[in-house]
Write a protein that holds these residues in place. Structure first.
Motif, PDB file in Angstrom:
ATOM      1  N   LEU A  34      25.346  24.666   5.642  1.00  0.00           N
ATOM      2  CA  LEU A  34      25.955  25.956   5.308  1.00  0.00           C
ATOM      3  C   LEU A  34      27.564  26.320   5.123  1.00  0.00           C
ATOM      4  N   ILE A  35      28.595  24.626   5.357  1.00  0.00           N
ATOM      5  CA  ILE A  35      29.051  24.999   4.579  1.00  0.00           C
ATOM      6  C   ILE A  35      29.605  24.584   2.792  1.00  0.00           C
ATOM      7  N   HIS A  36      28.392  24.216   2.563  1.00  0.00           N
ATOM      8  CA  HIS A  36      27.787  23.691   1.355  1.00  0.00           C
ATOM      9  C   HIS A  36      27.708  25.460   0.615  1.00  0.00           C
ATOM     10  N   THR A  37      26.811  26.417   1.559  1.00  0.00           N
ATOM     11  CA  THR A  37      26.309  27.047   0.932  1.00  0.00           C
ATOM     12  C   THR A  37      27.711  27.977   0.845  1.00  0.00           C
ATOM     13  N   LYS A  38      28.770  27.970   2.232  1.00  0.00           N
ATOM     14  CA  LYS A  38      29.824  29.071   2.429  1.00  0.00           C
ATOM     15  C   LYS A  38      31.059  28.640   0.412  1.00  0.00           C
ATOM     16  N   ARG A  39      30.804  27.158   0.226  1.00  0.00           N
ATOM     17  CA  ARG A  39      31.825  27.163  -1.207  1.00  0.00           C
ATOM     18  C   ARG A  39      31.082  27.552  -2.114  1.00  0.00           C
ATOM     19  N   MET A  40      29.918  27.375  -2.415  1.00  0.00           N
ATOM     20  CA  MET A  40      28.777  27.837  -3.834  1.00  0.00           C
ATOM     21  C   MET A  40      28.445  28.864  -3.295  1.00  0.00           C
TER      22      MET A  40
END
Length: 282
Positions: A34-40
């Motif tokens: 989810l952090i990956h999605t938030k950053r991208m």
């Protein structure tokens, strides 16, 4: 002259660690994705922009040419089908994520940590379902804006969404299998588009199966995606029951969807786990 004895080296103190459960480990993996999605945030384009585009295109472009939907408006016929397609593509998200992690060496780093290997798969699978669920929410809002309505009870409405998640869990195993076998994300894209698009279109997702040639109609009605679409239509009150000449799964679509999900999981899970273990130990 006196010599000073060297002081004994002081060992660097290490932070205390405590064992974690499989649930905690899996949740950490979910948060990582989810952090990956938030950053991208551009990674969400397939479940934000594309669902709106698909709904509007099918509803206003193709819907004008499809009048025979068994009594329901085409927009009410369309939404359950296009949501079924979206949840099927959960396999795509999971497969691409696993292949990317293996390619970049992330899985090798995870293997050096005191965590269970299964937590990586669980985290990726839950994140994939959450990713697709965003698309379902976006489609729901878009459908409400263009006139689609849920006409069943609140319990039936929730049951339809639960059925989608259950079916999506079965498709996760297909994603794990493909993601473990393919050597690049490009290869995953090719395989998934080749397999999933025909499956989701050769069904009652976007058009009724009645006008199809007999052999094609039978194939479409035994398609698990047709059972899911029919189940959600009946639960949401978006269409009548299947006609008498329809195949058995469409007469009991809720039960058929659950059985198809169990069968897909039982058949694919052993192969998927074996392929993942072989890929991550090479």
């Amino acid at each position: 002259m006196t010599t000073v004895a060297p002081k004994p080296a002081v060992e660097a103190s290490r932070p205390a660690t405590k064992p974690t459960s499989i649930v905690q480990q899996s949740w950490i993996m979910v948060k990582r994705n989810l952090i990956h999605t938030k950053r991208m945030p551009e990674m969400l384009s397939d479940v934000t922009v594309q669902p709106i585009m698909f709904v509007l295109l099918f509803a206003f472009v193709f819907g004008a040419s499809i009048a025979n939907t068994g009594g329901a408006s085409y927009r009410e016929f369309l939404l359950p089908g296009i949501m079924a397609q979206t949840i099927v593509f959960t396999a795509f998200v999971v497969a691409a994520g696993i292949t990317a992690d293996v390619e970049k060496g992330i899985i090798d780093r995870f293997r050096s940590l005191p965590i269970r290997r299964s937590s990586v798969l669980i985290g990726r699978s839950v994140a994939g379902l959450l990713h697709s669920s965003i698309g379902i929410v976006v489609m729901t809002i878009t459908g409400l804006c263009i006139g689609w309505r849920i006409r069943g009870s609140a319990v039936e409405a929730v049951l339809a969404f639960v059925l989608m998640l259950v079916f999506g869990f079965g498709m996760v195993w297909f994603g794990i299998l493909v993601g473990s076998m393919m050597r690049s994300v490009e290869a995953v894209n090719g395989v998934m588009f080749t397999v999933l698009f025909p499956i989701t279109f050769l069904a009652n997702t976007f058009a009724p199966t009645g006008p199809m040639p007999t052999w094609l109609r039978v194939t479409a009605e035994w398609n698990p995606v047709s059972s899911l679409a029919q189940a959600t239509r009946e639960l949401w009150g978006n269409g009548p029951a299947a006609p008498p000449e329809a195949q058995l799964p469409l007469h009991h679509p809720i039960l058929a969807t659950i059985l198809w999900s169990l069968v897909i999981t039982a058949v694919l899970a052993p192969f998927a786990l074996r392929a993942y273990a072989r890929r991550t130990t090479d």
